[in-house]
Write a protein that holds these residues in place. Structure first.
Motif, short mmCIF file in Angstrom:
data_model
loop_
_atom_site.label_atom_id
_atom_site.label_comp_id
_atom_site.label_asym_id
_atom_site.label_seq_id
_atom_site.Cartn_x
_atom_site.Cartn_y
_atom_site.Cartn_z
N PRO A 95 37.12 36.49 35.88
CA PRO A 95 37.94 37.58 36.60
C PRO A 95 37.08 38.51 37.50
CG PRO A 95 38.05 38.21 34.39
CD PRO A 95 37.47 37.12 34.35
N ALA A 96 37.46 39.15 38.67
CA ALA A 96 36.64 39.87 39.38
C ALA A 96 36.70 41.40 38.81
CB ALA A 96 37.00 40.00 40.72
N SER A 97 37.51 41.71 38.08
CA SER A 97 37.61 42.89 37.36
C SER A 97 38.25 42.76 35.98
CB SER A 97 38.35 44.02 38.42
OG SER A 97 38.85 45.15 37.80
N THR A 98 38.12 43.90 35.22
CA THR A 98 38.95 44.04 34.20
C THR A 98 40.40 44.38 34.25
OG1 THR A 98 38.14 46.15 33.90
CG2 THR A 98 36.89 44.61 32.79
N ASP A 99 40.71 44.70 35.35
CA ASP A 99 42.15 44.95 35.91
C ASP A 99 42.79 43.62 36.39
OD1 ASP A 99 44.13 45.90 38.12
OD2 ASP A 99 44.06 47.27 36.56
N SER A 100 43.82 43.25 35.97
CA SER A 100 44.68 42.01 36.43
C SER A 100 44.96 42.12 37.75
CB SER A 100 45.83 41.78 35.46
OG SER A 100 46.82 42.83 35.44
#
Length: 692
Positions: free
Chosen positions: A386-391
């Motif tokens: 994923p590009a971030s730890t935020d979905s």
């Protein structure tokens, strides 16, 4: 004046003759050993003079080569080159290891490097020095890249989920030893191929008629396969691997049921691959892998010997090389790359490797056992999931990247992102993929997902859907519309033109209690949408906005519609109000571009005279919108200057959707923000919205 150090006294007269008077004053040994700070950069003269001297001066030729090859001046077609002054400085390259070595420097920002044969002259190892790229790739070097990652990076390069997962039993692979299409053995190590199909390839596809024959040893005849596929099979065999997954061969192309099942396993197929082989050097499957066979590529490393040092201009990073490829323009290839933990890229000029820890390439000695380095080669790296730890940020990033790319079949847009959405579900624990995502929209974060905007240069045109599919997709889903999609923060509403850069749209409070959707069976089902609520200090004189609350009973939803609701219809309770609009000053007085298909409009309240500017909305310019538009409230966001004339304070803006209504059904027209004071003053009406 830069006099020559005694250690460079071996520079021949011929070397000096090949330098112009400006470059002859440079002591390249001292420059590479001690560096030149950018504040003390050495003047080299105008760019025009350097280009003129490139035929007689070796160093000017290196600079000229970079300028011409990178096409950097195409972005400034009207610039006078004689006004561009060039200066020379050095930049530290970083390091692959700790050690008592002088820091390796390169001449920036054209990135002129030393070849590895000169490393000993400075008492350095060959780390991060240049390496010759041959006509064919060194298979042993590629094996070394993969082995370094496998043995040293541990769980970081295991898979995109960081947990054990297995291929489904229905997945097939090509056995490159027996030359057959076989069920993937449990726990097998395999390579996945990402490439460009190009023209129709029905003659080499796996079909219902040939799957039985291809399942037998020797049943897959390489003579009938295009070059990209035959080279990939041979390459994998030469690396010592046994299995490769290739969509055209492993999916039964004329079996719609098999295609659906396999396409919904893309996250596992690419996410669990040992590595993904990316054929980015061709335009169709009929092109070879550049550099795998003789005479399939022409390396572009140009070396100049200057004062006894071998200097060259570094070829493009793999990101720059991919930017010139057809492969990166295809929508399907986004998830194939992003979901893979290791990638080997065959580009036109050289082969690159990257993983979650390192980047290796043929032209720079960058091999290291470490799982991290400060090497300049390590950046930039390819797409990762994923590009971030935020979905939602990961979802937003994927949507924006995917929608910029091209599809042969427009209705494939959702399928081409299904691998990413399935991976999001597992990585962030979002539950059932069919309930978490529909029409490409992230329903668990619907309050955020609804805040997409069209790229301003894209006409508002619906996608053509496949025959036999849904008659139409809903207007609130970005997948319904052609072209790129952007998520933008409230900052876009302060401009005079709609920007085409992205930033996260903020939601500080969800104002809709319950969401429902009509499923493909025609039933009304509730959605599990995460709620957001931040605490604000509200002054007493500020009028509160009270969203209509309560859960809707689907059996009691008032239907003023005399026909069944189509699948994809959103149902929710909110408030509605009408406001006048006018085109933003500056958006039509010379700053607007003929390529713009969307414009910024001021939202006006007519409860006072003259009308008050109370918000901003982005609307399509064709057809011209009416002077008065209906808006519905979606959520609350923070206040910001420049979007209306009313006083700004925390939480004073409402995200609103501009809609048009026809026979009780609403459709999305645009998106904007309105000041909460103006909304309350407009005496909005409570409504059960049927958003189609």
């Amino acid at each position: 004046m830069y006099s020559s150090d005694s250690r460079t006294s071996t520079a021949t007269l011929e070397n000096d003759i090949l330098l112009c008077p400006v470059c002859a004053k440079l002591d390249f040994y001292r420059i590479f050993l001690y560096g030149v700070h950018e504040l003390e950069a050495i003047p080299l003269g105008s760019l025009s003079s350097i280009l003129e001297k490139s035929y007689q001066c070796s160093f000017c030729r290196l600079i000229s080569l970079y300028v011409r090859r990178s096409r950097i001046m195409e972005n400034f077609p009207h610039t006078d080159l004689s006004e561009i002054e060039c200066r020379l400085c050095t930049i530290v390259c970083g390091a692959l290891r700790r050690g008592p070595y002088p820091p390796l420097r390169y001449v920036g920002s054209l990135i002129i490097h030393l070849m590895q044969e000169d490393a000993f002259k400075f008492g350095r190892p060959v780390d991060l020095h240049g390496r010759m790229v041959k006509n064919t790739v060194d298979i042993g070097l590629v094996k070394k890249w993969v082995k370094l990652c496998q043995e040293n990076h541990g769980d970081k390069c295991q898979n995109v989920w960081g947990m054990d997962r297995n291929l489904p039993g229905f997945v097939r692979v090509v056995d490159v030893v027996s030359m057959a299409v076989v069920p993937a053995p449990p726990g097998c190590r395999y390579v996945a191929l990402s490439y460009v199909w190009g023209v129709n390839g029905a003659e080499y596809w796996t079909t219902k008629d040939n799957i039985a024959k291809r399942s037998m040893p020797g049943g897959l005849n390489a003579a009938n396969l295009p070059d990209t596929i035959t080279d990939s099979i041979s390459f994998v065999r030469q690396l010592g691997e046994r299995y490769i997954w290739i969509d055209a061969l492993c999916i039964i192309q004329d079996d719609s049921q098999d295609k659906v099942i396999q396409l919904h396993a893309m996250d596992l197929i690419y996410g669990l691959s040992y590595f993904t082989l990316i054929a980015a050097g061709g335009k169709t499957a009929r092109d070879p892998l550049p550099g795998y066979r003789p005479r399939t590529r022409t390396p572009q490393i140009h070396i100049e010997v200057i004062q006894g040092l071998h200097l060259f201009v570094t070829p493009p990073t793999h990101e720059d090389a991919l930017a010139l490829s057809v492969w990166i323009t295809r929508c399907w290839t986004y998830q194939e790359c992003a979901l893979s933990c290791r990638r080997i890229y065959f580009t036109e000029k050289q082969v690159y490797f990257d993983c979650r820890c390192q980047v290796f390439r043929e032209d720079i000695v960058a091999e290291s056992e470490a799982d991290f380095s400060t090497s300049f080669v390590r950046y930039p790296r390819g797409e990762y999931f994923p590009a971030s730890t935020d979905s939602f940020k990961s979802y937003m990033f994927a949507v924006e990247r995917c929608t910029r790319r091209n599809l042969t079949v427009e209705s494939d847009i959702v399928d081409a992102l299904t691998g990413v959405t399935n991976a999001l579900v597992v990585a962030f624990g979002l539950g059932d993929p069919a309930r978490a995502f529909q029409y490409g929209m992230m329903l668990t974060e619907l309050h955020h997902a609804l805040l997409w905007q069209h790229d301003p240069h894209t006409p508002r045109v619906r996608r053509s859907l496949a025959e036999g599919g849904d008659s139409s997709w809903p207007s609130w889903a970005w997948a319904t519309w052609r072209g790129a999609v952007i998520y933008m923060s409230w900052g876009v509403y302060r401009q005079t033109r709609v920007a085409s850069y992205s930033s996260e749209a903020s939601v500080d409070e969800t104002l809709i209690d319950a969401w429902y959707i009509v499923d493909h069976s025609g039933d009304i089902v509730p959605l599990d949408v995460r709620r957001v609520s931040r605490v604000y200090w509200i002054e007493e004189e500020q009028p509160p906005y009270s969203p209509p609350g309560g859960i809707l009973d689907p059996a009691e939803i008032p239907l003023d519609i005399h026909r069944p609701l189509k699948p994809g219809t959103l149902i929710f309770r909110t408030t509605s109000s009408h406001f006048d609009i006018t085109r933003r000053c500056g958006d039509s007085d010379g700053e607007s571009s003929p390529a713009d298909h969307y414009g910024l409009f001021n939202i006006l309240s007519t409860t006072s005279s003259p009308p008050t500017w109370v918000g901003t909305v982005i609307l399509p310019l064709i057809p011209a919108p009416p002077t008065s538009i209906e808006f519905i409230v979606l959520s609350r966001c923070d206040g910001v200057d420049g979007v209306c004339d009313l006083e700004r304070y925390r939480g004073c803006l409402l995200h609103v959707m501009a809609v048009c209504e026809n026979e009780g059904l609403m459709e999305r027209v645009g998106l904007g923000v309105i000041h909460i004071v103006a909304w309350v003053a407009s005496t909005p009406e409570e409504k059960v919205v049927f958003l189609r």
